[in-house]
Write a protein that holds these residues in place. Structure first.
Motif, mmCIF file in Angstrom:
data_model
loop_
_atom_site.group_PDB
_atom_site.id
_atom_site.type_symbol
_atom_site.label_atom_id
_atom_site.label_comp_id
_atom_site.label_asym_id
_atom_site.label_seq_id
_atom_site.Cartn_x
_atom_site.Cartn_y
_atom_site.Cartn_z
ATOM 1 N N ALA A 109 -8.090 -11.123 -14.413
ATOM 2 C CA ALA A 109 -8.722 -10.562 -13.490
ATOM 3 C C ALA A 109 -8.527 -9.818 -12.431
ATOM 4 N N ALA A 110 -7.645 -9.287 -12.206
ATOM 5 C CA ALA A 110 -7.256 -7.968 -12.058
ATOM 6 C C ALA A 110 -8.321 -6.667 -12.613
ATOM 7 N N ASN A 111 -8.164 -6.769 -13.776
ATOM 8 C CA ASN A 111 -9.200 -5.730 -14.380
ATOM 9 C C ASN A 111 -10.771 -5.915 -13.896
ATOM 10 N N GLU A 112 -10.735 -7.655 -14.076
ATOM 11 C CA GLU A 112 -12.321 -7.604 -13.908
ATOM 12 C C GLU A 112 -12.486 -6.873 -12.395
ATOM 13 N N ILE A 113 -12.119 -7.715 -11.685
ATOM 14 C CA ILE A 113 -12.193 -6.792 -9.973
ATOM 15 C C ILE A 113 -12.238 -4.866 -9.679
ATOM 16 N N ASN A 162 -4.211 0.316 -14.282
ATOM 17 C CA ASN A 162 -3.744 1.902 -14.744
ATOM 18 C C ASN A 162 -2.222 0.675 -14.944
ATOM 19 N N THR A 163 -1.518 1.296 -14.363
ATOM 20 C CA THR A 163 0.210 0.630 -14.388
ATOM 21 C C THR A 163 0.401 -0.536 -15.064
ATOM 22 N N LEU A 177 1.538 -1.454 -0.074
ATOM 23 C CA LEU A 177 -0.193 -0.246 -0.110
ATOM 24 C C LEU A 177 0.780 1.351 0.177
ATOM 25 N N GLU A 178 2.002 0.927 0.608
ATOM 26 C CA GLU A 178 3.158 2.369 0.635
ATOM 27 C C GLU A 178 3.003 2.708 -0.302
ATOM 28 N N SER A 179 3.341 1.276 -2.085
ATOM 29 C CA SER A 179 3.211 2.026 -2.604
ATOM 30 C C SER A 179 2.754 2.849 -3.894
ATOM 31 N N VAL A 180 1.514 2.697 -3.334
ATOM 32 C CA VAL A 180 0.646 3.045 -4.349
ATOM 33 C C VAL A 180 -0.068 4.564 -3.384
ATOM 34 N N VAL A 181 0.094 4.849 -2.253
ATOM 35 C CA VAL A 181 -0.281 5.936 -1.288
ATOM 36 C C VAL A 181 1.080 7.414 -1.567
#
Lengths: 261, 243, 261, 243, 243, 261
Positions: B222-226, B194-195, B109-113
């Motif tokens: 699956a990531a896109n669907e979720i 997105n990336t 989470l620290e990688s995206v926040v």
């Protein structure tokens, strides 16, 4: 941590009390909306979700096979615990069980245990060898006041809808747990100098002592507890005791209705 | 991965799985944002029979001082399984598995926040598993992402938790409980939709390099669907004013 | 604690990365010197000492007799734990197991366990009654970077040279523990924006995320783990995966050579 | 309250109890103030066979800072049973029952101590049970009150710990060990003898509203008796210079 | 000292011990300084089959504040036995024996380190036992002394850890594992080789006053021998630039 | 916490030492008044209360039935523990066992255990099946110096007056515990540069190292321990050893006298 209770909130609560109203417009003995859902958790043998205002609580029942204590070879056991994990609110911190969570679990436990609604003998499978251990775990997800009543309600509702998983443990057929009674807790908080029913989070922050009363189906007392700083008079107790009787009847009906579904 | 239980059949003769799913089909997922009134942000993810709830508190002052970072916020994650969430009750308290998952989830989470926006502060993320049926760490990551968004914490992307694995020498998407117990490998990852980058990665079992490639391909799908379901949940929250 | 990573170190590591070199002059995929010694500890039934640059790690194997789990009456058990005690470096503090030490132990454990190199059935003595419990304990004495690989190497080397102390436990004759394979871990750290193999302590201090890959004799993956803040692309993974394959072959040869001695 | 042990007879045919007491008669109580030289205030209460010792330290600076209150003293109570105080040895260390009793005892004492006189400070109250024979929490509250007075801490009233209960469908004052083990209810309270208010309240078992009233009546009667013994102990301490 | 195992013979007919040593002969000792690159000072002591490693970090700022001393450094010692150091595996974690040895070892080292030179600071001494064969606390003290010297910490003298004991009513120097298990007394001490003072003293078992005198005589003799080996190790370190 | 030992107290203690006296007027080898009471606690199978000056200590003995260790099928066990709870003094803090309390318990334990006064074989009920576990718990209620000697005295006095509760455990008739000897501890503290016997709380605050000597009935040493910062010479030890012999004889008589009552 500096003192969290702002003096201003206390002043406001005092003013409201004088006017005979409460911070969210309720009357002194008026409770918030309650909803109760059971059988809501995969893997729990009994479960309940209670929403009381903004307070959300889950309870789950699990069973295990145990060897009975040597001096009570025909008795199973019941254990009820509550976790006040940091999920429940900004003020909760991680760490070993806090005195608050221990008190919460023990007060709920006593109300259920002392009502005698679980006959420990009925949990015996093979005397001296195998009995059921019943464990109720309560999980507070959102604390916006009066978690005691929400936890008490969730615990008894989960217990009353629990199915003993005898097949999984190879000791007979699954069957409904036998529960003889519906002990219910009603809690009161001193706010603005007088007691109110079902305090919300602001009233708890700016309030004083709490009294927790657990009543059985016949209106008998099974558990009492005073928490937090403050004293009360016998006359005050007599008044809230009458309110508790009515409140418990209402919530008991709600449990019965859920079971009927 | 227990492996070695060769006598449990997990694939039917027609190539479908015991619950009827195809090899690249995931379990049903539903998401609700803003479910906990006491939290600054929250979400509930139901993924198959898994139920994960996440609450976010903060940003707030980091206490005690020694955990503060001068140039960014710290993200304090607790992943916890409720005692009644599993077939055998879990004793509350210290648990090595939970500690490890909490650590690597926090780092993801620290990688995206956008942590540099909140120096010296702390963001608390509480992940509570109410029901477990294989895949709880992924459901927890997904729930945490939505809860962070619900709390209005700026992120450069979401993280979607997904997993593929291997059963009977066949790569499949999203193992359920039986497949996890008797399967040969599990590859849970956290994907930035997105990336296309990866922020969370664990794996155990046995995968050839080729099997790894295929499992990852399933995971990205699956990531896109979720991700779509996550976005819908947040839209419902802001439109309908859920919770 | 104020932020320990000096911005200057990061700048320097970025500069070096652009020049295609590293802080100690190594190339991107070049490892430090490694030495491996086995059978070096009295009282351990298997032991290994690994020196990787300035990193020093010991692993020791102990056995105990256990009752098997009821649902797996013919299976023994394997447990691998790592201690990151304050001896290992200035930054380590006393206290309960840190998340770092738990992750370390569990990642090493998974690499060995999931490779299937220990057949749990081979640890059975009397089905349903007596099985061996094998415990690998890893002890980091000096951390100057990349303790994961050092611990993984020490653990498998100690395991592969372990002697089952059957005589001491009165269950037959001492014999070499049967180990079918040599899983090896290779770890990569993002330094100056790109991944490098076998980071030293400065590179870890000024670097970002790590990826740990454990490969078996056939080059299959048995364990993956990403640690610390950062993200990576599938293309980056493909590149380090190729390096990992070569690195693991080399270290596996070193283990085989030690056993030959 | 274990209940259910219907075959144990606790009342004799003449209506008196196994130890000869009447239903509204309490066990003998004796109190000594100033028994511990190292403490700022102390007391020993012998109530039946119960022995409770309380030590008070402070007011002192509250440490760590985060427990400080700007406008009052905090009262830090530890109720502890010595390992040898019970029939089966108690393992030292964490104990849920002790934690709960410590919490509610502290809250009761905060209700009578003039805590607003000592902002940012702490008063430590240590209650040690050396011998237990039912009623230790009440003996501990009584001992703590006397020890606080012995330490010169200003209070708006004392708190007297007393309990009534129910055995064989009869309300009785001050349960002893057998009555506690095989009885039907226990109602321990902490009474302010001068104001008649209640600062401590617990109860478990089964009591009808009428039984509750009678049990409370007994409790108030006993509180007055014990209060006299408390006052005498403090007078002896100041006159005779005990300890 | 277990005592009471009278049927285990520890002395041969010629008066020598099972491993051939004379009663006043110690096991072989070898010492290496500067063995751990990460530490400020370090040493490894091999004493018989015992292997003790010591690392020194500091002087550094003492944290948390409340352990600081205004006029001197505190010495923070941890004596720890590795899980694989003994015949039966030791579970990591809290251990009463280790805590006691850590405490008295720290106090001994504080007696020789010039702690007043480093007010408000902390010196960490980590003693790790990798292999144990009776006598680990003494090997640990010796290792700690050399590690402190290797770290350049000024001391008014070294401390040498040595032990004598009693087997079959005979005083002997430096008990090995069998002698410790089946012997009658153990007297581990920490001796300052230059001043002849004693900084560490423990003893258990049964010793007459005369036996105590003889055991101490042996200890002083051994301390001188080990001291020479310590000095050589430090000389090698500075000359040869070991490690 | 800033340094608690005021330099002024040290100066004063040095001055008094030069004059050959002590802060409370005692001579170097003079002890404070001691009182010993046994059989003073309901529920403990053996108990003792010791008052030494302002130091007050209780010890209680409890028994439990245990399965013996497989390698010692005919031996019971003895355990002695001390708690230094916050009740004992202003400086004591709540929390897990401190190094001080661990040392105290272990030094008292060693003195009793190593004297051999309890024959572990005498605690056997059924070889390989049932033995007695004897537990001595020491509780310091008021620390005004020299708690080691007070605890040692309370422990042996409680032990020597203990009654084995065989009836309660259904393994025969109650009987006095067999104790062969009376090990006694004498402790010395360096105050003002020289050692003194039975230091009080001021002398401990402004003093240095302590030496604890436990002697058996024949004057043999059974336990020694040096605590706190400081060194001593063999000559100093010889002097205090003589004093210890006399002190132990006196206290041993006091124990015998109590038993006689």
């Amino acid at each position: 941590m500096v003192e969290l209770v702002p003096a201003l909130l206390r002043q406001e609560l005092n003013r409201l009390a004088e006017e005979g109203t409460r911070i969210d417009g309720r009357e002194q003995w008026e409770a918030r909306d309650v909803s109760l859902e059971t059988d809501c958790l995969y893997n729990a043998e009994g479960s309940a979700k209670v929403v009381m205002g903004g307070t959300i609580v889950y309870a789950g029942v699990k069973f295990e096979l145990r060897t009975p204590w040597p001096d009570r070879p025909t008795q199973g056991s019941l254990m009820c615990g509550a976790e006040l994990r940091p999920v429940a609110g900004r003020k909760y911190e991680p760490g070993p069980p806090s005195p608050e969570s221990i008190e919460l679990g023990r007060v709920v436990d006593r109300g259920i245990r002392e009502s005698g609604c679980i006959d420990m003998e009925s949990l015996c499978i093979v005397p001296g060898e195998k009995v059921w251990g019943v464990m109720i775990d309560i999980h507070v997800l959102s604390d916006q006041g009066n978690i005691f009543d929400a936890c008490g309600l969730a615990a008894i509702a989960a217990l009353r809808t629990a199915v003993v998983p005898a097949e999984r443990f190879d000791v007979g057929e699954d069957h409904t747990l036998q529960v003889n009674g519906t002990p219910i807790m009603a809690s009161f908080t001193r706010v603005g100098g007088r007691f109110v029913l079902d305090a919300n989070e602001h009233e708890e922050l700016g309030g004083d002592e709490r009294i927790h009363i657990t009543l059985g189906d016949e209106g008998h007392l099974h558990s009492l507890q005073k928490g937090l700083k403050g004293v009360f008079t016998p006359a005050e107790f007599a008044e809230i005791f009458d309110v508790a009787q009515k409140r418990c009847v209402e919530l008991r009906k709600m449990v019965a209705k859920t079971e009927g579904n | 991965m227990m492996g070695g239980y060769g006598d449990v059949k997990l694939l039917k003769d027609d190539g479908s799985r015991l619950d009827g799913r195809k090899v690249d089909e995931m379990r049903p997922v539903s998401i609700q944002a803003g479910v906990l009134p006491a939290a600054d942000g929250s979400a509930m993810v139901t993924h198959g029979l898994n139920v994960a709830v996440a609450a976010v508190y903060g940003p707030m002052e980091a206490h005690p001082r020694k955990i503060q970072r001068q140039d960014r916020a710290v993200i304090d994650v607790r992943y916890n399984m409720a005692p009644f969430s599993t077939s055998d009750r879990i004793r509350p308290g210290f648990n090595r598995r939970s500690r490890e998952i909490s650590k690597v989830t926090a780092e993801s989470l620290e990688s995206v926040v956008l942590v540099e926006r909140y120096p010296r502060s702390k963001i608390r993320v509480e992940i509570e598993i109410l029901a477990a049926e294989a895949g709880t760490r992924c459901a927890g990551i997904t729930a945490a992402s939505v809860a962070l968004a619900d709390a209005g914490i700026p992120m450069r992307d979401m993280i979607v938790g997904v997993a593929s694995g291997k059963i009977e020498d066949t790569v499949v998407l999203d193992l359920d409980k039986a497949e996890d117990n008797y399967g040969q490998a599990d590859l849970p990852v956290g994907i930035l939709p997105n990336t296309g980058e990866i922020a969370f990665l664990q794996m155990d079992g046995d995968l050839s390099p080729e099997e790894y490639e295929l499992a990852m391909e399933y995971n990205f799908k699956a990531a896109n669907e979720i991700h779509e379901i996550m976005v819908e949940a947040l839209q419902r929250r802001y439109d309908g004013g859920e919770a």
